[in-house]
Design a protein around this motif. Structure first.
Motif, PDB file in Angstrom:
ATOM      1  N   SER A  31      55.922 -26.268  66.428  1.00 38.80           N
ATOM      2  CA  SER A  31      56.613 -24.973  66.504  1.00 38.80           C
ATOM      3  C   SER A  31      57.873 -25.063  67.362  1.00 38.80           C
ATOM      4  CB  SER A  31      55.678 -23.896  67.064  1.00 38.80           C
ATOM      5  OG  SER A  31      55.245 -24.298  68.351  1.00 38.80           O
ATOM      6  N   ILE A  32      57.940 -26.086  68.229  1.00 37.30           N
ATOM      7  CA  ILE A  32      59.153 -26.277  69.033  1.00 37.30           C
ATOM      8  C   ILE A  32      60.333 -26.637  68.127  1.00 37.30           C
ATOM      9  CG2 ILE A  32      60.227 -27.799  70.776  1.00 37.30           C
ATOM     10  CD1 ILE A  32      57.478 -28.158  71.991  1.00 37.30           C
ATOM     11  N   VAL A  33      60.010 -27.280  67.007  1.00 41.55           N
ATOM     12  CA  VAL A  33      61.040 -27.849  66.141  1.00 41.55           C
ATOM     13  C   VAL A  33      61.457 -26.892  65.029  1.00 41.55           C
ATOM     14  CG1 VAL A  33      61.498 -29.788  64.575  1.00 41.55           C
ATOM     15  CG2 VAL A  33      60.200 -30.174  66.676  1.00 41.55           C
ATOM     16  N   HIS A  34      60.468 -26.184  64.476  1.00 45.03           N
ATOM     17  CA  HIS A  34      60.759 -25.279  63.351  1.00 45.03           C
ATOM     18  C   HIS A  34      59.651 -24.231  63.279  1.00 45.03           C
ATOM     19  CE1 HIS A  34      61.408 -23.876  59.199  1.00 45.03           C
ATOM     20  NE2 HIS A  34      62.624 -24.396  59.316  1.00 45.03           N
ATOM     21  N   ALA A  35      60.020 -23.002  62.929  1.00 43.11           N
ATOM     22  CA  ALA A  35      59.036 -21.913  62.907  1.00 43.11           C
ATOM     23  C   ALA A  35      57.896 -22.189  61.920  1.00 43.11           C
ATOM     24  CB  ALA A  35      59.723 -20.595  62.553  1.00 43.11           C
ATOM     25  N   ASP A  36      58.168 -22.892  60.820  1.00 51.34           N
ATOM     26  CA  ASP A  36      57.101 -23.173  59.842  1.00 51.34           C
ATOM     27  C   ASP A  36      56.187 -24.310  60.290  1.00 51.34           C
ATOM     28  OD1 ASP A  36      58.318 -21.204  58.382  1.00 51.34           O
ATOM     29  OD2 ASP A  36      59.305 -22.565  56.972  1.00 51.34           O
ATOM     30  N   ALA A  37      56.645 -25.072  61.263  1.00 49.20           N
ATOM     31  CA  ALA A  37      55.837 -26.059  61.983  1.00 49.20           C
ATOM     32  C   ALA A  37      54.917 -26.892  61.072  1.00 49.20           C
ATOM     33  CB  ALA A  37      55.066 -25.359  63.096  1.00 49.20           C
ATOM     34  N   GLU A  38      53.655 -27.045  61.478  1.00 48.37           N
ATOM     35  CA  GLU A  38      52.717 -27.948  60.784  1.00 48.37           C
ATOM     36  C   GLU A  38      52.480 -27.559  59.333  1.00 48.37           C
ATOM     37  OE1 GLU A  38      52.125 -26.635  63.826  1.00 48.37           O
ATOM     38  OE2 GLU A  38      52.061 -28.402  65.149  1.00 48.37           O
ATOM     39  N   ARG A  39      52.646 -26.292  59.001  1.00 47.14           N
ATOM     40  CA  ARG A  39      52.446 -25.883  57.595  1.00 47.14           C
ATOM     41  C   ARG A  39      53.520 -26.509  56.702  1.00 47.14           C
ATOM     42  NH1 ARG A  39      51.332 -21.201  60.189  1.00 47.14           N
ATOM     43  NH2 ARG A  39      49.374 -20.115  59.734  1.00 47.14           N
ATOM     44  N   ALA A  40      54.772 -26.467  57.177  1.00 47.66           N
ATOM     45  CA  ALA A  40      55.876 -27.049  56.405  1.00 47.66           C
ATOM     46  C   ALA A  40      55.637 -28.544  56.208  1.00 47.66           C
ATOM     47  CB  ALA A  40      57.195 -26.823  57.140  1.00 47.66           C
ATOM     48  N   THR A  41      55.232 -29.208  57.279  1.00 45.29           N
ATOM     49  CA  THR A  41      54.978 -30.652  57.212  1.00 45.29           C
ATOM     50  C   THR A  41      53.857 -30.951  56.223  1.00 45.29           C
ATOM     51  OG1 THR A  41      55.664 -30.797  59.511  1.00 45.29           O
ATOM     52  CG2 THR A  41      54.423 -32.665  58.632  1.00 45.29           C
ATOM     53  N   ALA A  42      52.791 -30.144  56.287  1.00 44.22           N
ATOM     54  CA  ALA A  42      51.637 -30.377  55.408  1.00 44.22           C
ATOM     55  C   ALA A  42      52.020 -30.172  53.943  1.00 44.22           C
ATOM     56  CB  ALA A  42      50.495 -29.440  55.796  1.00 44.22           C
ATOM     57  N   ARG A  43      52.847 -29.202  53.661  1.00 46.27           N
ATOM     58  CA  ARG A  43      53.264 -28.951  52.266  1.00 46.27           C
ATOM     59  C   ARG A  43      54.124 -30.099  51.754  1.00 46.27           C
ATOM     60  NH1 ARG A  43      55.068 -23.746  54.150  1.00 46.27           N
ATOM     61  NH2 ARG A  43      53.267 -22.349  54.144  1.00 46.27           N
ATOM     62  N   ALA A  44      55.066 -30.542  52.589  1.00 43.06           N
ATOM     63  CA  ALA A  44      55.956 -31.635  52.170  1.00 43.06           C
ATOM     64  C   ALA A  44      55.155 -32.912  51.917  1.00 43.06           C
ATOM     65  CB  ALA A  44      57.019 -31.878  53.241  1.00 43.06           C
ATOM     66  N   ALA A  45      54.216 -33.213  52.808  1.00 39.22           N
ATOM     67  CA  ALA A  45      53.415 -34.434  52.658  1.00 39.22           C
ATOM     68  C   ALA A  45      52.546 -34.338  51.405  1.00 39.22           C
ATOM     69  CB  ALA A  45      52.554 -34.649  53.900  1.00 39.22           C
ATOM     70  N   ALA A  46      51.938 -33.174  51.199  1.00 39.35           N
ATOM     71  CA  ALA A  46      51.044 -33.000  50.047  1.00 39.35           C
ATOM     72  C   ALA A  46      51.808 -33.155  48.739  1.00 39.35           C
ATOM     73  CB  ALA A  46      50.353 -31.633  50.115  1.00 39.35           C
ATOM     74  N   ALA A  47      53.057 -32.688  48.705  1.00 33.44           N
ATOM     75  CA  ALA A  47      53.862 -32.789  47.480  1.00 33.44           C
ATOM     76  C   ALA A  47      54.053 -34.252  47.081  1.00 33.44           C
ATOM     77  CB  ALA A  47      55.221 -32.122  47.697  1.00 33.44           C
ATOM     78  N   LEU A  48      54.012 -35.156  48.064  1.00 33.40           N
ATOM     79  CA  LEU A  48      54.202 -36.584  47.782  1.00 33.40           C
ATOM     80  C   LEU A  48      52.890 -37.355  47.790  1.00 33.40           C
ATOM     81  CD1 LEU A  48      57.408 -36.935  49.926  1.00 33.40           C
ATOM     82  CD2 LEU A  48      57.262 -37.164  47.455  1.00 33.40           C
ATOM     83  N   GLY A  49      51.808 -36.686  48.135  1.00 33.83           N
ATOM     84  CA  GLY A  49      50.505 -37.363  48.175  1.00 33.83           C
ATOM     85  C   GLY A  49      50.298 -38.222  49.403  1.00 33.83           C
ATOM     86  N   LEU A  50      51.138 -38.012  50.429  1.00 33.14           N
ATOM     87  CA  LEU A  50      50.975 -38.777  51.674  1.00 33.14           C
ATOM     88  C   LEU A  50      50.144 -37.968  52.665  1.00 33.14           C
ATOM     89  CD1 LEU A  50      54.630 -40.079  52.246  1.00 33.14           C
ATOM     90  CD2 LEU A  50      52.771 -41.141  50.932  1.00 33.14           C
ATOM     91  N   PRO A  51      49.289 -38.626  53.455  1.00 32.50           N
ATOM     92  CA  PRO A  51      48.468 -37.875  54.405  1.00 32.50           C
ATOM     93  C   PRO A  51      49.244 -37.435  55.642  1.00 32.50           C
ATOM     94  CG  PRO A  51      47.533 -40.069  53.988  1.00 32.50           C
ATOM     95  CD  PRO A  51      48.933 -40.054  53.435  1.00 32.50           C
ATOM     96  N   VAL A  52      48.942 -36.223  56.101  1.00 33.14           N
ATOM     97  CA  VAL A  52      49.311 -35.852  57.462  1.00 33.14           C
ATOM     98  C   VAL A  52      48.146 -36.237  58.369  1.00 33.14           C
ATOM     99  CG1 VAL A  52      50.893 -33.924  57.056  1.00 33.14           C
ATOM    100  CG2 VAL A  52      48.427 -33.496  57.043  1.00 33.14           C
ATOM    101  N   VAL A  53      48.469 -36.565  59.614  1.00 31.00           N
ATOM    102  CA  VAL A  53      47.426 -36.749  60.623  1.00 31.00           C
ATOM    103  C   VAL A  53      47.629 -35.594  61.600  1.00 31.00           C
ATOM    104  CG1 VAL A  53      46.384 -38.316  62.283  1.00 31.00           C
ATOM    105  CG2 VAL A  53      47.637 -39.263  60.324  1.00 31.00           C
TER     106      VAL A  53
END
Ligand SMILES: Cc1cc2nc3c(=O)[nH]c(=O)nc-3n(C[C@H](O)[C@H](O)[C@H](O)COP(=O)(O)O)c2cc1C
Ligand SMILES: O=C(O)C(=O)c1ccccc1
Length: 387
Positions: free
Chosen positions: A104-126
């Motif tokens: 959330s320090i970096v962007h208001a969408d925070a971990e949700r944005a990261t999770a969506r981007a990773a899922a679109a490519l099939g890469l795992p988030v940790v």
């Protein structure tokens, strides 16, 4: 499979014909420089920051420069398949998003944005234990995408058990236990900016949404934030546990477990002896022990020690496709990428993260092909020379 990831290059060229530049730079160094302009000084120093003089963060990069690829010709590498299975998760390429706290320090969408981007490519988030979004909310954003959970290990067994069972329930399949950050290191840039996000209650979504953690408090975090934060910090700092404590995690996690922050072959052997499924060779991106050895420099000896007993993952300093090839050739099963996609998040939320990941995958795909390799399994130390 041909051009599975390399296709992003054509897409960008075609946009260029149409007079449109890519949304953000495709170069990791320029991306960081642009992020420095864009992010406030506190956020930038949090992400870019390293321990002490930054010697280990620089050493991580320099280590990659001491290895070079030796390209092979006429090998029929037009069709490439970068897929691989890492700790039981089938992946389109052996690349994961490293755990990064308090997005959330970096962007208001925070971990949700990261999770969506990773899922679109099939890469795992940790997902980090220091997430600013709860375990369940990130799972929802991640949808069908693969997801793993990173543990900062609470010394209260019931709190630990509760967090682990929530993560399992929410579809996180592998556990990454970070051992190198049982207290934060001396980080001058964070200290100078005076910005301690955790003390302000950011990065507390996991404990604050946990019923067992809440039951340990006299007053709810909403009524007494400082006490709740200090209680949590006291649970996850300190290192009075030994290797035998891993038995608790083995009992409470029904899936693969990897220990993150391993830098010595004897520690990797102990991880294997304790029944762990993997290690992440990492120095936390140079954020913990200033003056510590470059992560890539210890990778070969750790692979030699335990490569046949568990999966050896790698992070710290990966910036380009060639870096990924080098780490895989030196025996890593997969790499985790840290800061670059965090800068992507700063630039453009989900789109920014997706752009950085697609750029790295395209670069990896092209580097593989142009050096004559079709598959990840072809990458061995024989494809490298010492510079
Ligand atoms: C801003 C930031 C926050 C991080 N937070 C965590 C964390 O919560 N848990 C963890 O295990 N590692 C954390 N790390 C370390 C990363 O998982 C990873 O080890 C490191 O970033 C890899 O190095 P790189 O940034 O050079 O790719 C963090 C790294 C950064 C840059
Ligand atoms: O900053 C980090 O490297 C990190 O691991 C961390 C730890 C606690 C909260 C946020 C990030």
């Amino acid at each position: 499979m041909a051009g599975q990831f390399a296709g992003y290059q054509n897409e960008i060229y075609l946009q260029g014909y149409g007079g449109t530049a890519p949304p953000f730079t495709t170069d990791a160094t320029r991306l960081e420089a642009a992020a420095a302009e864009l992010m406030g000084p506190e956020a930038y120093s949090y992400v870019a920051g390293a321990a002490g003089s930054g010697a280990t963060a620089s050493a991580n990069r320099a280590a990659f420069d001491r290895w070079r690829l030796v390209p092979r010709m006429l090998t029929d590498a037009t069709e490439r398949d970068l897929s691989s299975t890492v700790l039981g998760t089938p992946l389109p390429a052996p690349v994961l998003l490293a755990p990064v706290g308090v997005q959330s320090i970096v962007h208001a969408d925070a971990e949700r944005a990261t999770a969506r981007a990773a899922a679109a490519l099939g890469l795992p988030v940790v997902l980090s234990t220091a997430s600013s979004t709860s375990i369940e909310d990130v799972a929802e954003a991640s949808g069908d995408g693969p997801r793993w959970f990173q543990l900062y290990w609470p010394n209260d067994p019931d709190v630990c058990g509760s967090i682990l069972s929530r993560a399992r329930e929410a579809g996180y399949t592998a556990l990454v236990v970070t051992l190198d950050t049982w207290t934060l290191a001396w980080r001058p840039s964070d200290l100078d900016s005076g910005y301690l996000p955790f003390l302000q209650g950011e990065g507390m979504a996991v404990p604050f949404s946990d019923p067992v953690f809440r039951s340990r408090l006299d007053k709810a975090p909403e009524d007494d934030l400082p006490s709740a934060v200090l209680r949590w910090i006291s649970m996850i700092t300190g290192t009075d546990r030994g290797w035998d404590a891993l038995a608790f995690l083995r009992e409470h996690w029904d899936g693969p477990i990897a220990l993150k922050g391993i830098q010595h072959p004897d520690d990797a052997r102990r991880a294997a002896d304790a029944g762990m499924d993997g290690v992440v060779v990492s120095n936390h991106g140079g954020r913990q022990v200033d003056g510590a050895v470059a992560s890539l420099d210890v990778l070969p000896e750790i692979v030699a020690a335990v490569g046949d007993r568990l999966e050896v993952l790698f992070d710290s300093g990966v910036r380009t496709g060639a870096d990924v090839v080098k780490a895989l050739a030196l025996g890593a099963r997969a790499v985790l990428l840290g800061r670059p996609w965090v800068y992507g998040l700063a630039h453009g939320g989900e789109d920014g993260v997706r752009h950085v990941l697609r750029s790295l995958l395209a670069d990896l795909d092209l580097t593989m092909g142009l050096s004559g390799h079709r598959r990840i399994t072809e990458l061995t130390p024989a494809v490298l020379r010492r510079a």
